[in-house]
Design an enzyme around this catalytic site. Structure first.
Site, PDB file in Angstrom:
ATOM      1  N   ARG A 282       0.847  -1.194   0.000  1.00  0.00           N
ATOM      2  CA  ARG A 282       0.000   0.000   0.000  1.00  0.00           C
ATOM      3  C   ARG A 282       0.884   1.246   0.000  1.00  0.00           C
ATOM      4  O   ARG A 282       2.028   1.200   0.412  1.00  0.00           O
ATOM      5  CB  ARG A 282      -0.920  -0.006   1.226  1.00  0.00           C
ATOM      6  CG  ARG A 282      -2.024  -1.054   1.103  1.00  0.00           C
ATOM      7  CD  ARG A 282      -2.851  -1.186   2.352  1.00  0.00           C
ATOM      8  NE  ARG A 282      -3.515   0.054   2.693  1.00  0.00           N
ATOM      9  CZ  ARG A 282      -3.453   0.619   3.898  1.00  0.00           C
ATOM     10  NH1 ARG A 282      -2.750   0.077   4.866  1.00  0.00           N
ATOM     11  NH2 ARG A 282      -4.100   1.736   4.134  1.00  0.00           N
TER      12      ARG A 282
ATOM     13  N   LYS B 297       3.969  -7.149  11.873  1.00  0.00           N
ATOM     14  CA  LYS B 297       3.166  -7.346  10.655  1.00  0.00           C
ATOM     15  C   LYS B 297       3.413  -8.732  10.054  1.00  0.00           C
ATOM     16  O   LYS B 297       4.544  -9.116   9.772  1.00  0.00           O
ATOM     17  CB  LYS B 297       3.503  -6.243   9.641  1.00  0.00           C
ATOM     18  CG  LYS B 297       2.592  -6.287   8.430  1.00  0.00           C
ATOM     19  CD  LYS B 297       2.449  -4.934   7.793  1.00  0.00           C
ATOM     20  CE  LYS B 297       1.781  -5.051   6.424  1.00  0.00           C
ATOM     21  NZ  LYS B 297       1.400  -3.780   5.843  1.00  0.00           N
TER      22      LYS B 297
ATOM     23  N   ARG C   8       0.701   3.967  19.150  1.00  0.00           N
ATOM     24  CA  ARG C   8       1.670   4.738  19.959  1.00  0.00           C
ATOM     25  C   ARG C   8       1.952   4.092  21.300  1.00  0.00           C
ATOM     26  O   ARG C   8       2.840   4.500  22.003  1.00  0.00           O
ATOM     27  CB  ARG C   8       1.129   6.140  20.196  1.00  0.00           C
ATOM     28  CG  ARG C   8       1.057   6.952  18.941  1.00  0.00           C
ATOM     29  CD  ARG C   8       0.325   8.227  19.179  1.00  0.00           C
ATOM     30  NE  ARG C   8       1.152   9.245  19.799  1.00  0.00           N
ATOM     31  CZ  ARG C   8       0.654  10.364  20.306  1.00  0.00           C
ATOM     32  NH1 ARG C   8      -0.643  10.576  20.311  1.00  0.00           N
ATOM     33  NH2 ARG C   8       1.446  11.250  20.839  1.00  0.00           N
TER      34      ARG C   8
HETATM   35  C1  BTN Z   1       0.557  -3.813   2.319  1.00  0.00           C
HETATM   36  O1  BTN Z   1       1.308  -2.870   2.050  1.00  0.00           O
HETATM   37  O2  BTN Z   1       0.333  -4.144   3.486  1.00  0.00           O
HETATM   38  C2  BTN Z   1      -0.123  -4.582   1.214  1.00  0.00           C
HETATM   39  C3  BTN Z   1       0.700  -5.735   0.718  1.00  0.00           C
HETATM   40  C4  BTN Z   1       0.037  -6.492  -0.409  1.00  0.00           C
HETATM   41  C5  BTN Z   1       0.955  -7.510  -1.041  1.00  0.00           C
HETATM   42  C6  BTN Z   1       0.232  -8.378  -2.029  1.00  0.00           C
HETATM   43  S1  BTN Z   1       1.185  -9.781  -2.503  1.00  0.00           S
HETATM   44  C7  BTN Z   1       0.059 -10.149  -3.766  1.00  0.00           C
HETATM   45  C8  BTN Z   1      -0.360  -8.849  -4.387  1.00  0.00           C
HETATM   46  N1  BTN Z   1       0.547  -8.440  -5.426  1.00  0.00           N
HETATM   47  C9  BTN Z   1       1.225  -7.335  -5.113  1.00  0.00           C
HETATM   48  O3  BTN Z   1       2.092  -6.789  -5.821  1.00  0.00           O
HETATM   49  N2  BTN Z   1       0.842  -6.896  -3.894  1.00  0.00           N
HETATM   50  C10 BTN Z   1      -0.187  -7.738  -3.339  1.00  0.00           C
END
Ligand code: BTN
Length: 315
Positions: free
Chosen positions: A116, A180, A313
């Site tokens: 994201r 995460k 936080r």
């Molecule tokens: C995040 O930033 O938390 C989201 C991560 C999403 C990763 C997945 S892996 C499958 C799909 N293809 C990508 O390039 N991204 C999503």
């Protein structure tokens, strides 16, 4: 992944030590060519230890993706499954196609995995990298809670696999104890009130090398669950999504909003919010409203956030 690289990858995936000469014989290539392919596998993130003399191995075996095994556990006739080797990004691949409704693309690894907010998503071989295309009649306006529905579907599947402590950090980050475990990237396009489509991407860390340097504390499923199956997890995620997405499209977010509390990793916690337009503030997370917006109390008012970056936080 090219067929040449794949034939080496599938041998190393068993986690045993393979000597360079043996691999060269099996593959009908020189030891130098084996070494070159090992370097290529290292470049896509496979943590290969050793040298041609000592032999090569990876520290943890990888359950290779197996389309038949996934289909065997998939309870979703509307889904058409495609399993591939290493691609740039499964989301990007699906986005370049039409139509995508019901098409699921699952990869061994990603060379340019997308997270994201334009971030990179570390995608070494052996994790879950899954994208699903879905068509919605309800229009973009009704799809703002889609991210949360996807996050809850993923968390529920992981809990069913034994990771009881998985929570969702709004809107759809998968967390265990402030580390995460995975994330979702939902990319929507179409008309505000008419038909539209989403590319739903889910990434889950199954096994990451200790040395992985990410921009925040991370964890991987192998630290929390013994004996899970990568193929079964993928089948579980797709089965759950094939059930939840039509329900969201037809009946809206109401049925899901009540489940959020079971997964909410921010409830009652002090958070820091950074908005896209540069505004920052601290407050107390107080769940979501009926549209899936995050409620944050700061000062004497409660603000409903439709987007923004939220970090914890403290307690
Ligand atoms: C995040 O930033 O938390 C989201 C991560 C999403 C990763 C997945 S892996 C499958 C799909 N293809 C990508 O390039 N991204 C999503």
């Amino acid at each position: 992944m090219s067929p040449e690289l794949n034939e080496l990858y599938v041998r190393l995936a068993d986690g045993r030590r393979h000597n360079g000469a043996g691999l060269a014989d099996e593959l009908g290539i020189s030891r130098a060519a084996v070494w070159k392919r090992i370097e290529s596998l290292r470049r896509i993130g496979l943590p290969v230890e050793g040298t041609a003399g000592d032999g090569y191995r990876i520290a943890h075996p990888i359950e290779l993706l197996d389309a038949d095994a996934i289909r065997q556990h998939l309870n979703a006739p509307s889904i058409e499954l495609e399993v591939v080797g290493a691609v740039d990004s499964t989301n990007a691949r699906l986005a370049a196609r039409t139509p995508v409704h019901g098409h699921a693309l699952v990869a061994e690894a990603q060379k340019a995995g997308r997270g994201r907010r334009g971030r990179e998503w570390l995608s070494p071989p052996g994790g879950i990298y899954l994208s699903l295309g879905w068509h919605f009649e309800s229009g973009l306006a009704g799809l703002s809670p889609l991210s949360l529905v996807v996050g809850m579907a993923a968390a529920r599947t992981l809990r069913e696999a034994g990771a009881d402590a998985v929570g969702v950090k709004w809107p759809n980050d998968l967390f265990i104890s402030d580390a995460k475990l995975g994330g979702c990237l939902v990319e929507v396009s179409g008309a505000a009130e008419g038909p539209c489509q989403a590319i739903i991407g889910i990434g889950i860390n199954l096994e990451l090398p200790e040395s992985s340097a990410l921009d925040q504390p991370w964890t991987c499923l192998s630290r929390h669950v013994d004996g899970f199956s990568r193929n079964r997890l993928i089948a579980g995620l797709l089965t759950r999504l094939a059930e939840d997405l039509p329900q969201l499209d037809q009946s809206g977010f109401d049925a899901f909003a009540g489940q959020w509390r079971q997964f909410d990793a921010l409830a009652g916690r002090k958070v820091h919010v950074s908005m896209a337009r540069g505004e920052n503030f601290g407050g107390l997370a107080e769940g979501i409203d009926d549209q899936g917006r995050l409620l944050v109390q700061h000062g004497d008012r409660i603000q409903a956030l439709a987007s923004g970056e939220v970090s914890v936080r403290g307690r």
